[in-house]
Design a protein around this motif. Structure first.
Motif, mmCIF file in Angstrom:
data_model
loop_
_atom_site.group_PDB
_atom_site.id
_atom_site.type_symbol
_atom_site.label_atom_id
_atom_site.label_comp_id
_atom_site.label_asym_id
_atom_site.label_seq_id
_atom_site.Cartn_x
_atom_site.Cartn_y
_atom_site.Cartn_z
ATOM 1 N N PHE A 404 0.844 -1.206 0.000
ATOM 2 C CA PHE A 404 0.000 0.000 0.000
ATOM 3 C C PHE A 404 0.881 1.259 0.000
ATOM 4 C CE2 PHE A 404 -2.580 3.255 2.227
ATOM 5 C CZ PHE A 404 -3.645 3.313 1.346
ATOM 6 N N PHE A 405 1.900 1.247 0.841
ATOM 7 C CA PHE A 405 2.804 2.401 0.911
ATOM 8 C C PHE A 405 3.447 2.660 -0.463
ATOM 9 C CE2 PHE A 405 7.392 3.393 1.345
ATOM 10 C CZ PHE A 405 7.280 4.733 1.697
ATOM 11 N N LEU A 406 3.861 1.590 -1.143
ATOM 12 C CA LEU A 406 4.526 1.763 -2.445
ATOM 13 C C LEU A 406 3.536 2.204 -3.533
ATOM 14 C CD1 LEU A 406 7.036 -1.228 -2.285
ATOM 15 C CD2 LEU A 406 7.528 1.203 -1.949
ATOM 16 N N GLN A 407 2.264 1.928 -3.311
ATOM 17 C CA GLN A 407 1.232 2.427 -4.251
ATOM 18 C C GLN A 407 1.012 3.931 -4.060
ATOM 19 O OE1 GLN A 407 -2.104 -0.034 -3.111
ATOM 20 N NE2 GLN A 407 -1.734 -1.538 -4.736
ATOM 21 N N GLN A 408 1.364 4.434 -2.859
ATOM 22 C CA GLN A 408 1.122 5.855 -2.547
ATOM 23 C C GLN A 408 2.247 6.768 -3.019
ATOM 24 O OE1 GLN A 408 -1.980 6.341 -1.097
ATOM 25 N NE2 GLN A 408 -1.849 4.160 -1.530
ATOM 26 N N ARG A 409 3.361 6.200 -3.479
ATOM 27 C CA ARG A 409 4.497 7.039 -3.879
ATOM 28 C C ARG A 409 4.113 7.869 -5.103
ATOM 29 N NH1 ARG A 409 7.196 7.874 -0.012
ATOM 30 N NH2 ARG A 409 8.974 8.517 -1.261
ATOM 31 N N ASN A 410 4.831 8.925 -5.302
ATOM 32 C CA ASN A 410 4.543 9.771 -6.453
ATOM 33 C C ASN A 410 5.804 9.908 -7.317
ATOM 34 O OD1 ASN A 410 3.367 11.504 -8.196
ATOM 35 N ND2 ASN A 410 3.512 13.314 -6.858
ATOM 36 N N PRO A 411 5.853 9.257 -8.478
ATOM 37 C CA PRO A 411 4.853 8.359 -9.049
ATOM 38 C C PRO A 411 4.852 7.009 -8.331
ATOM 39 C CG PRO A 411 6.761 8.492 -10.487
ATOM 40 C CD PRO A 411 7.021 9.437 -9.361
ATOM 41 N N PRO A 412 3.740 6.271 -8.421
ATOM 42 C CA PRO A 412 3.639 5.011 -7.675
ATOM 43 C C PRO A 412 4.683 3.993 -8.116
ATOM 44 C CG PRO A 412 1.564 5.544 -8.799
ATOM 45 C CD PRO A 412 2.566 6.542 -9.239
ATOM 46 N N ILE A 413 5.154 3.213 -7.157
ATOM 47 C CA ILE A 413 6.107 2.138 -7.499
ATOM 48 C C ILE A 413 5.327 0.875 -7.844
ATOM 49 C CG2 ILE A 413 7.939 0.652 -6.526
ATOM 50 C CD1 ILE A 413 9.022 3.122 -5.094
ATOM 51 N N LEU A 414 4.152 0.710 -7.257
ATOM 52 C CA LEU A 414 3.355 -0.487 -7.548
ATOM 53 C C LEU A 414 1.954 -0.116 -8.033
ATOM 54 C CD1 LEU A 414 4.273 -2.869 -4.581
ATOM 55 C CD2 LEU A 414 4.996 -3.048 -6.965
ATOM 56 N N PRO A 415 1.424 -0.910 -8.967
ATOM 57 C CA PRO A 415 0.059 -0.652 -9.439
ATOM 58 C C PRO A 415 -0.983 -1.139 -8.432
ATOM 59 C CG PRO A 415 0.962 -2.577 -10.545
ATOM 60 C CD PRO A 415 2.047 -2.059 -9.642
ATOM 61 N N PHE A 471 -5.073 5.834 11.518
ATOM 62 C CA PHE A 471 -5.647 4.492 11.692
ATOM 63 C C PHE A 471 -7.037 4.533 12.340
ATOM 64 C CE2 PHE A 471 -1.079 3.278 11.578
ATOM 65 C CZ PHE A 471 -1.148 2.319 10.582
ATOM 66 N N ASN A 472 -7.305 5.596 13.118
ATOM 67 C CA ASN A 472 -8.601 5.658 13.807
ATOM 68 C C ASN A 472 -9.773 5.787 12.842
ATOM 69 O OD1 ASN A 472 -7.643 8.153 13.120
ATOM 70 N ND2 ASN A 472 -8.651 9.215 14.814
ATOM 71 N N LYS A 473 -9.545 6.414 11.686
ATOM 72 C CA LYS A 473 -10.681 6.582 10.776
ATOM 73 C C LYS A 473 -10.475 5.964 9.385
ATOM 74 C CE LYS A 473 -9.720 11.337 9.289
ATOM 75 N NZ LYS A 473 -8.569 11.948 9.733
ATOM 76 N N ALA A 474 -9.231 5.695 9.018
ATOM 77 C CA ALA A 474 -9.002 5.238 7.638
ATOM 78 C C ALA A 474 -8.628 3.759 7.566
ATOM 79 C CB ALA A 474 -7.895 6.069 7.005
ATOM 80 N N SER A 475 -9.037 3.116 6.464
ATOM 81 C CA SER A 475 -8.630 1.723 6.223
ATOM 82 C C SER A 475 -7.665 1.703 5.040
ATOM 83 C CB SER A 475 -9.847 0.856 5.925
ATOM 84 O OG SER A 475 -10.377 1.190 4.667
ATOM 85 N N ILE A 476 -6.954 0.597 4.919
ATOM 86 C CA ILE A 476 -5.951 0.440 3.859
ATOM 87 C C ILE A 476 -6.540 -0.471 2.794
ATOM 88 C CG2 ILE A 476 -3.722 -0.708 3.421
ATOM 89 C CD1 ILE A 476 -2.882 0.422 6.203
ATOM 90 N N ASN A 477 -6.480 -0.009 1.541
ATOM 91 C CA ASN A 477 -7.122 -0.769 0.479
ATOM 92 C C ASN A 477 -6.173 -0.843 -0.722
ATOM 93 O OD1 ASN A 477 -8.668 -1.442 -1.806
ATOM 94 N ND2 ASN A 477 -10.539 -0.650 -0.874
ATOM 95 N N ILE A 478 -5.553 -2.005 -0.931
ATOM 96 C CA ILE A 478 -4.594 -2.100 -2.051
ATOM 97 C C ILE A 478 -5.305 -2.360 -3.385
ATOM 98 C CG2 ILE A 478 -2.616 -2.812 -0.637
ATOM 99 C CD1 ILE A 478 -2.994 -5.661 -1.847
ATOM 100 N N ARG A 479 -6.588 -2.705 -3.320
ATOM 101 C CA ARG A 479 -7.339 -2.887 -4.570
ATOM 102 C C ARG A 479 -7.511 -1.529 -5.260
ATOM 103 N NH1 ARG A 479 -10.175 -6.295 -7.525
ATOM 104 N NH2 ARG A 479 -9.646 -8.070 -6.231
#
Ligand code: GTP
Ligand code: MG
Length: 603
Positions: A404-415, A471-479
């Motif tokens: 998930f972290f690597l999807q958030q990079r700019n530009p993303p490292i993972l699709p 973490f209190n309000k957000a979830s992690i979604n790699i889809r």
């Protein structure tokens, strides 16, 4: 020589190998710098073979006469995940596992086996005794070998006459004493002390993280042994279901496996449903079957029977536990000849698909595996993860967090997973129990954007990212590759990639999440310090100060779990806690290593 004394000898050999290592560092540096020059990262961009050559640990081990095998390199040959698994499974079916005396003549042994056919590959390892894995070029050799193998006559006991592919080599007693010891392949991970020492000698954090992966990852031999153990188990389950296949999944196949990790297995019964019955005559036959109350009840009864069979007839299988009431029912046991802890499940196709997904992510960019291995190692050393089930963050959860972290990079490292689904061809279509698990299998279709972040930057920003994540309000979604509003109040919500209504981290409680967040903050802070980030020029081969990634492995000031340490922490201002930590880093490398060396994070 024991594994530990062998390792000690390796460490002492280090000084003599300095010049060789310097050359290796140069190769490493060159290789990583070249990363930035590519616009696209295709599968196999960084051949692991070369990286292994560049790693200090390989050099040390090779010099010590312990040939380390090359790691998983199949993907670079453009093979799909399924093709790689099938190839390994087929090799395992042509293999036998032989218990050997501690000393014997290797040539004579191979000559003896060659009477039954060509031996393709073989290697030796030590685990509760010496063992050989021998792969023949044809399955017929196994039949021939078995025909010439005896059921032992056991005194005062009776033998279960099950003819498996786990054999014992009988060497005439008087002949074995004078024979040389064969070259044993290492099957356990280096201790944290050895890792700290090894990494401290590197020249950059990037080199440290690459070296860590090299030191911990499964070797080609270890993977072969894992597939062989599955194949041996398959022979037992095959007594009931001849078409069944026992397949490894999880870290054995997802490219994030560390030496010493468990073998997750699936009893795959799909082959039973395939039929070659011709349609059109109007007539058809059906098997009469026993019915169960539910899919789950049938899975439980199959696992129960196979568990009993493994327990009573499976040579080398000990400590069999049937854990049938778990969300995913399983049979757990130790396979003594390999030293593996095994978890056998059934009807678990989604987990295999998750393994394929992680494998795919691991192949897309070499930085993914380096970051996952580092974060997993860091988490294990600080008891963020545990080998005991509980409210801890698991390795699987951590890996999804890295993705998930690597999807958030700019530009993303993972699709995102949705992007992988959009690239899928018709043959990739996969629906499991109503869940669309389709992902592209041909990795060459995936074109990534240019991102030249160094591993050092990624590691630091990983800690900053999760040190500040809402973490209190957000979830992690790699889809979707996005944070989303948490659908329920659990401490940590990470959407299951394929079963999208489930949370893969439901088990994690608020205390464990808080420990993780605090450690992320502390590690991010440490990595901002120049004295931590740079290797001190004053250190010698005998005294190496922990720096860079190794500094993050030192005991944390915030992770004390005892009541006393918690109270003390509250009274202490943050600045003095940090000062304590910096002071602790001034302990000579040797002392620190000695203290930490007693804890092997793999176990
Ligand atoms: P190790 O800790 O090295 O064994 O990592 P691992 O990835 O093999 O993890 P583990 O043995 O705990 O689980 C095996 C596999 O089961 C994982 O790789 C996942 O594919 C799957 N798995 C584990 N936990 C979960 C979960 O909570 N949800 C889902 N959907 N799958 C899981
Ligand atoms: Mg596992």
């Amino acid at each position: 020589m024991s594994i530990h004394s062998h390792r000690r000898a390796i460490v002492y050999a280090r000084a003599r190998l300095k010049s060789t290592m310097a050359a290796s560092f140069a190769v490493c540096r060159l290789r990583f710098r070249s990363l930035g020059r590519f616009d696209r990262f295709y599968l196999g961009l960084e051949p692991q073979t070369q990286r292994r050559l560049a790693s200090t640990i390989s050099v040390i081990k090779a010099q010590a006469g312990n040939k380390t095998a090359k790691a998983v390199t199949k993907a670079k040959e453009n093979k799909t995940f399924q093709a790689i698994q099938e190839e390994r499974r087929e090799q395992a079916e042509r293999s036998v596992l032989i218990s050997c005396p501690p000393r014997f003549n290797e040539k004579k042994f191979l000559d003896y086996l060659s009477k039954h056919g060509t031996v393709n590959k073989h290697f030796f390892y030590s685990s509760y005794g010496a063992y050989a894995v021998v792969e023949f070029s044809s399955k017929e050799s196994i039949a021939s070998l078995k025909e010439n193998t005896n059921i032992p006559a056991v005194e005062h006991e009776a033998a279960v006459p099950f003819k498996s592919r786990l054999l014992s080599l009988k060497w005439p007693g008087s002949q074995s004493n004078n024979q040389p010891v064969p070259n044993f392949q290492e099957q356990s991970p280096p201790s944290i002390g050895d890792i700290t020492q090894l990494l401290s000698e590197k020249d950059s954090v990037d080199e440290q993280l690459q070296c860590l992966t090299e030191a911990l990852q499964l070797t080609e031999e270890n993977i072969s042994l894992r597939f062989l153990v599955c194949s041996l188990l398959g022979d037992i389950a095959g007594a009931y279901f001849p078409e069944c296949i026992i397949r490894p999944f999880g870290s054995t196949v997802n490219s994030f496996g560390k030496l010493g990790c468990d073998v997750d297995m699936i009893l795959d019964l799909d082959g039973i449903y395939a039929t070659s019955q011709k349609k059109g005559s109007g007539l058809s036959l059906e098997y009469q079957v026993k019915r169960g109350a539910s899919e789950r009840a049938v899975t439980q009864s199959i696992l129960s029977v196979i568990g009993k069979c493994v327990d009573q007839f499976g040579p080398g299988c000990v400590g069999v536990q049937k854990i049938l009431q778990a969300r995913c029912p399983l049979v757990r046991f130790s396979h003594q000849p390999s030293g593996f802890q095994c978890d056998l499940t059934a009807n678990n196709r989604v987990a295999m698909k998750s393994s394929e997904l992680l494998f795919l992510y691991g192949q897309l960019d070499p930085r993914v595996r380096h970051l996952v291995f580092s974060v997993r190692c860091w988490a294990r050393v600080h008891n963020i993860t545990s080998s005991i089930p509980g409210a801890w963050i698991t390795n699987f959860t951590l890996t999804v967090m890295v993705v998930f972290f690597l999807q958030q990079r700019n530009p993303p490292i993972l699709p995102t997973l949705d992007q992988l689904k959009d690239l899928a061809g018709p043959s990739d279509k996969c629906v499991i129990e109503g869940n669309d698990c389709t992902i592209v299998s041909d990795l060459s279709k995936i074109i990534l954007q240019k991102n030249t972040d160094t591993l050092e930057k990624l590691l630091q920003e990983f800690f900053e990212f999760y040190g500040n994540f809402p973490f209190n309000k957000a979830s992690i979604n790699i889809r979707k590759g996005k944070e989303q509003t948490k659908p329920e109040t659990t401490a940590l919500y990470i959407q299951n990639p394929f079963e999208t209504t489930l949370n893969v981290s439901k088990n994690v409680n608020a205390t464990q999440l808080e420990r993780f967040v605090k450690l992320c903050q502390e590690s991010a802070w440490l990595l901002q310090k120049r004295e931590i980030l740079n290797r001190s020029s004053s250190q010698s081969a005998e005294s190496v100060l922990p720096w860079g990634f190794t500094a993050l492995l030192l005991p944390s000031v915030t992770s004390g779990t005892g009541v006393k340490s918690r109270r003390k922490r509250k009274l202490e201002p943050a600045s003095s806690r940090i000062k304590n930590l910096l002071d602790s880093l001034k302990i000579k490398g040797g002392e620190t290593v000695a203290k930490k060396g007693s804890t092997n994070p793999s176990r």
